[in-house]
Scaffold this motif. Structure first.
Motif, short mmCIF file in Angstrom:
data_model
loop_
_atom_site.label_atom_id
_atom_site.label_comp_id
_atom_site.label_asym_id
_atom_site.label_seq_id
_atom_site.Cartn_x
_atom_site.Cartn_y
_atom_site.Cartn_z
N ILE A 47 0.87 -1.18 0.00
CA ILE A 47 0.00 0.00 0.00
C ILE A 47 0.90 1.23 0.00
CG2 ILE A 47 -1.69 1.35 1.28
CD1 ILE A 47 -2.89 -1.21 2.34
N ASP A 48 0.77 2.03 -1.05
CA ASP A 48 1.62 3.21 -1.22
C ASP A 48 0.72 4.38 -1.59
OD1 ASP A 48 3.62 5.01 -1.58
OD2 ASP A 48 4.36 4.15 -3.46
N GLY A 49 0.34 5.15 -0.59
CA GLY A 49 -0.56 6.28 -0.84
C GLY A 49 -1.94 5.80 -1.26
N GLU A 50 -2.42 6.32 -2.39
CA GLU A 50 -3.76 5.97 -2.86
C GLU A 50 -3.81 4.64 -3.61
OE1 GLU A 50 -5.01 9.22 -5.28
OE2 GLU A 50 -5.71 10.40 -3.56
N GLY A 53 -3.77 -16.09 -11.56
CA GLY A 53 -3.16 -15.65 -12.80
C GLY A 53 -1.68 -15.38 -12.67
N ASP A 54 -1.15 -15.50 -11.44
CA ASP A 54 0.26 -15.27 -11.16
C ASP A 54 0.72 -13.93 -11.72
OD1 ASP A 54 2.76 -15.71 -10.16
OD2 ASP A 54 3.45 -16.89 -11.86
N GLN A 55 0.01 -12.87 -11.31
CA GLN A 55 0.39 -11.53 -11.76
C GLN A 55 0.07 -10.52 -10.67
OE1 GLN A 55 -2.07 -10.06 -15.01
NE2 GLN A 55 -3.75 -11.40 -14.41
N TRP A 56 0.74 -9.38 -10.76
CA TRP A 56 0.52 -8.29 -9.81
C TRP A 56 -0.36 -7.25 -10.47
CZ3 TRP A 56 1.95 -8.27 -4.76
CH2 TRP A 56 2.86 -9.24 -4.36
N LEU A 57 -1.33 -6.74 -9.71
CA LEU A 57 -2.26 -5.74 -10.21
C LEU A 57 -2.11 -4.47 -9.39
CD1 LEU A 57 -5.45 -8.01 -10.40
CD2 LEU A 57 -3.82 -7.56 -12.24
N GLU A 58 -2.18 -3.34 -10.06
CA GLU A 58 -2.18 -2.06 -9.36
C GLU A 58 -3.62 -1.59 -9.24
OE1 GLU A 58 0.34 2.10 -9.32
OE2 GLU A 58 0.03 1.06 -11.23
N VAL A 59 -4.09 -1.46 -8.01
CA VAL A 59 -5.50 -1.18 -7.74
C VAL A 59 -5.60 0.02 -6.80
CG1 VAL A 59 -7.65 -2.12 -6.80
CG2 VAL A 59 -6.04 -3.63 -7.98
N SER A 78 -6.77 3.89 6.03
CA SER A 78 -6.82 4.30 7.44
C SER A 78 -6.65 3.11 8.36
CB SER A 78 -8.16 5.00 7.73
OG SER A 78 -8.30 6.16 6.93
N PHE A 79 -7.30 1.99 8.01
CA PHE A 79 -7.19 0.78 8.82
C PHE A 79 -5.75 0.28 8.85
CE2 PHE A 79 -7.20 -3.88 9.07
CZ PHE A 79 -7.82 -4.06 10.31
N ALA A 80 -5.12 0.22 7.66
CA ALA A 80 -3.75 -0.29 7.56
C ALA A 80 -2.77 0.61 8.31
CB ALA A 80 -3.35 -0.42 6.10
#
Length: 346
Positions: free
Chosen positions: A221-224, A233-239, A247-249
């Motif tokens: 988690i980096d900012g927004e 699918g063995d891939q990374w997604l930017e969401v 706030s929770f994290a």
């Protein structure tokens, strides 16, 4: 000194001295292209004249096992080819997914090993699936595995198979119907063990599979924005990361590189969190029994749909298939319609 040759004579029966004993062979000779050729079949008689007679007549009629052409287009041949193929076969699959397919393939091999795939019918696949009706997840995986192997044999092995008999037999139904959590159970999370509470909030906030959320690192988690792993699918997604999850994290104590830390570098294991969840669920009573951690991922779909997100937008967040999103959107549609209808009664 050699013992005398057995006094058993038949047309095409020949005796040869092999490793200190006489062995019978059925020999056929012919001329091909001006050359003399022959083919021998050893008759494993074990010193029994009756067994020799039986094997001899099998060979004479061309029905001895050694005379049969190896079966082609068999399930065994296809499965073994898939398992050897590190690119088009198992290639991008996760270890857990490969293990699931392998177990189902073992079951297929047990009953259909030497059967010709071309003779497989849709009715036969349906019948096999129906025997697993008490275990929907296994039934769906069976249909998926048959379809996977069929497509692999047709496209990678160039086998003349025809239409896939398992096509769409597992469509529109998840491997297991995970129930989205009800509101009352989400509200009870405040009483859950810390590991369960954190895991639940991460699954619901990211919309990802439980294991991906449980092993999530703080730097994902980096900012927004957040980077989430689509395990299947063995891939990374930017969401995009919602404010509530940020706030929770941010409020969680730092105990290591992961939100759920076993130590400074390793995350807690899935089974440890799931075990704590089951104990907590049992305390909630029978009403909580149908719900699993995976149900929070489905609840994410429902909440996004009720918030007005399109199917494409939901897929961009959760990484789930269009069919799966459509399946669980129905829950949201019914909830929204029922709320609108009941509100009119006021």
């Amino acid at each position: 000194m050699r013992p005398p040759k057995p006094r058993i004579a038949k047309p095409r029966l020949h005796w040869r001295w092999v490793r200190g004993k006489w062995e019978p062979y059925h020999r056929v000779t012919w001329t091909e292209g001006g050359k003399r050729r022959s083919r021998e079949v050893k008759l494993d008689w074990k010193g029994d004249s009756e067994e020799l007679d039986r094997l001899y007549w099998l060979a004479q009629s061309g029905r001895h096992s050694a005379q049969q052409s190896p079966a082609r287009y068999t399930w065994r041949e296809c499965i073994e080819a898939w398992r050897r193929d590190a690119v088009a076969g198992q290639g991008k699959l996760q270890d857990s997914t490969k293990a699931g397919y392998r177990r189902t393939m073992d079951a297929i091999m047990e009953k259909n090993s030497d059967k010709d795939m071309r003779k497989t019918t849709r009715q036969g696949v349906r019948a096999a699936i129906s025997t697993l009706s008490d275990t929907p997840r296994k039934a769906s995986r069976y249909a998926q595995t048959v379809s996977l192997l069929w497509n692999y044999a047709a496209t990678e092995l160039d086998w003349p198979l025809g239409e896939n008999p398992a096509r769409r037999l597992a469509r529109y139904k998840p491997a297991r119907e995970f129930e989205p959590w009800p509101e009352w159970m989400v509200a009870k999370l405040d009483s859950a063990p810390e590991s369960v509470k954190i895991a639940a909030r991460l699954i619901l906030g990211t919309g990802q599979r439980p294991n991906a959320a449980i092993t999530m690192r703080r730097d994902q988690i980096d900012g927004e924005w957040m980077r989430v792993r689509d395990e299947k699918g063995d891939q990374w997604l930017e969401v995009y990361c919602p404010q509530s999850l940020r706030s929770f994290a941010a409020a969680l104590p730092v105990r290591g590189a992961h939100f759920l830390a076993k130590n400074l570098r390793e995350p807690l294991g899935y089974h440890a969190v799931e075990r704590a969840f089951r104990i907590w669920r049992a305390d909630l009573g029978d009403a909580a029994r149908p719900f699993t951690l995976h149900g929070l991922r489905k609840l994410a779909i429902v909440e996004l749909a009720e918030a007005g997100a399109s199917d494409a937008e939901i897929q961009a967040v959760t990484g789930q298939s269009a069919d799966m999103v459509a399946y669980y959107r129905k829950r949201a549609s019914k909830r929204a319609l029922s709320k609108a209808a009941q509100e009119r009664r006021k």
